[in-house]
Write a protein that holds these residues in place. Structure first.
Motif, PDB file in Angstrom:
ATOM      1  N   LYS A 257      -9.622  -9.993   1.074  1.00  0.00           N
ATOM      2  CA  LYS A 257     -10.913 -10.450   0.546  1.00  0.00           C
ATOM      3  C   LYS A 257     -10.733 -11.047  -0.853  1.00  0.00           C
ATOM      4  O   LYS A 257     -11.269 -12.113  -1.162  1.00  0.00           O
ATOM      5  N   ALA A 258      -9.957 -10.373  -1.688  1.00  0.00           N
ATOM      6  CA  ALA A 258      -9.713 -10.870  -3.050  1.00  0.00           C
ATOM      7  C   ALA A 258      -8.954 -12.194  -3.012  1.00  0.00           C
ATOM      8  O   ALA A 258      -9.282 -13.130  -3.752  1.00  0.00           O
TER       9      ALA A 258
ATOM     10  N   GLN B 217      -7.718  -0.585   5.136  1.00  0.00           N
ATOM     11  CA  GLN B 217      -8.767  -0.870   4.155  1.00  0.00           C
ATOM     12  C   GLN B 217      -8.183  -1.556   2.925  1.00  0.00           C
ATOM     13  O   GLN B 217      -8.750  -2.518   2.412  1.00  0.00           O
ATOM     14  N   ALA B 218      -7.041  -1.089   2.456  1.00  0.00           N
ATOM     15  CA  ALA B 218      -6.392  -1.703   1.293  1.00  0.00           C
ATOM     16  C   ALA B 218      -5.989  -3.148   1.606  1.00  0.00           C
ATOM     17  O   ALA B 218      -6.154  -4.041   0.773  1.00  0.00           O
TER      18      ALA B 218
ATOM     19  N   LYS C 262     -11.230 -15.011  -1.945  1.00  0.00           N
ATOM     20  CA  LYS C 262     -12.150 -15.378  -3.023  1.00  0.00           C
ATOM     21  C   LYS C 262     -11.458 -16.327  -4.009  1.00  0.00           C
ATOM     22  O   LYS C 262     -12.012 -17.353  -4.394  1.00  0.00           O
TER      23      LYS C 262
ATOM     24  N   GLU D  17      -7.441  -5.123   3.824  1.00  0.00           N
ATOM     25  CA  GLU D  17      -8.674  -5.905   3.891  1.00  0.00           C
ATOM     26  C   GLU D  17      -9.186  -6.241   2.491  1.00  0.00           C
ATOM     27  O   GLU D  17      -9.652  -7.357   2.252  1.00  0.00           O
ATOM     28  N   ASN D  18      -9.086  -5.292   1.563  1.00  0.00           N
ATOM     29  CA  ASN D  18      -9.514  -5.538   0.182  1.00  0.00           C
ATOM     30  C   ASN D  18      -8.663  -6.627  -0.467  1.00  0.00           C
ATOM     31  O   ASN D  18      -9.188  -7.498  -1.164  1.00  0.00           O
ATOM     32  N   ARG D  19      -7.342  -6.574  -0.249  1.00  0.00           N
ATOM     33  CA  ARG D  19      -6.457  -7.607  -0.800  1.00  0.00           C
ATOM     34  C   ARG D  19      -6.759  -8.967  -0.190  1.00  0.00           C
ATOM     35  O   ARG D  19      -6.778  -9.986  -0.887  1.00  0.00           O
TER      36      ARG D  19
ATOM     37  N   GLY E 105       0.832  -1.191   0.000  1.00  0.00           N
ATOM     38  CA  GLY E 105       0.000   0.000   0.000  1.00  0.00           C
ATOM     39  C   GLY E 105       0.866   1.240   0.000  1.00  0.00           C
ATOM     40  O   GLY E 105       1.980   1.230  -0.500  1.00  0.00           O
TER      41      GLY E 105
END
Length: 118
Positions: free
Chosen positions: A96-97, A89-90, A100, A92-94, A3
């Motif tokens: 989550k991806a 937040q960045a 998935k 958490e987004n990584r 990040g």
């Protein structure tokens, strides 16, 4: 880390999010918070503290003499809090991806030849 914050900056801001601390206390908090996974060298810590102070992400918040040595205290600034929140937040987004994609890896690909379905 990928990040806007490098690992040292991330952990320093994380330590200071819990309140005002001096350098040694920051090192102790980083070791605790990271589960021992990240322990900066003293020179790395103080270089990062200087850099974060110059960039406005932390603020020098007093100094005292303890046992003949100067102890400088730092606190996170509003700018530093925003940077830390954005980094979290960045991350958490990584995460989550990645979860998935990893969950798809666990599923058998029935479209490939030789796939075994139980």
């Amino acid at each position: 880390m990928s990040g806007t914050l490098n690992e040292s900056s991330f952990w320093i801001l994380t330590a200071l999010a819990g309140g005002r601390r001096h350098g040694y206390a920051i090192m102790q908090q980083i070791a605790t918070s990271s589960g021992g996974a990240f322990t900066p060298k003293v020179t790395t810590l103080y270089a990062a503290l200087e850099r974060l102070t110059r960039s406005g992400e932390i603020i020098v918040d007093g100094e005292e003499i303890v046992e003949g040595r100067a102890r400088r205290y730092f606190r996170i600034s509003d700018q530093g809090s925003r940077a830390l929140s954005a980094e979290i937040q960045a991350m958490e987004n990584r995460l989550k991806a990645a979860r998935k994609v990893a969950s798809r890896m666990a599923e058998p690909d029935i479209s490939s030849p030789g796939a075994v379905i139980a």
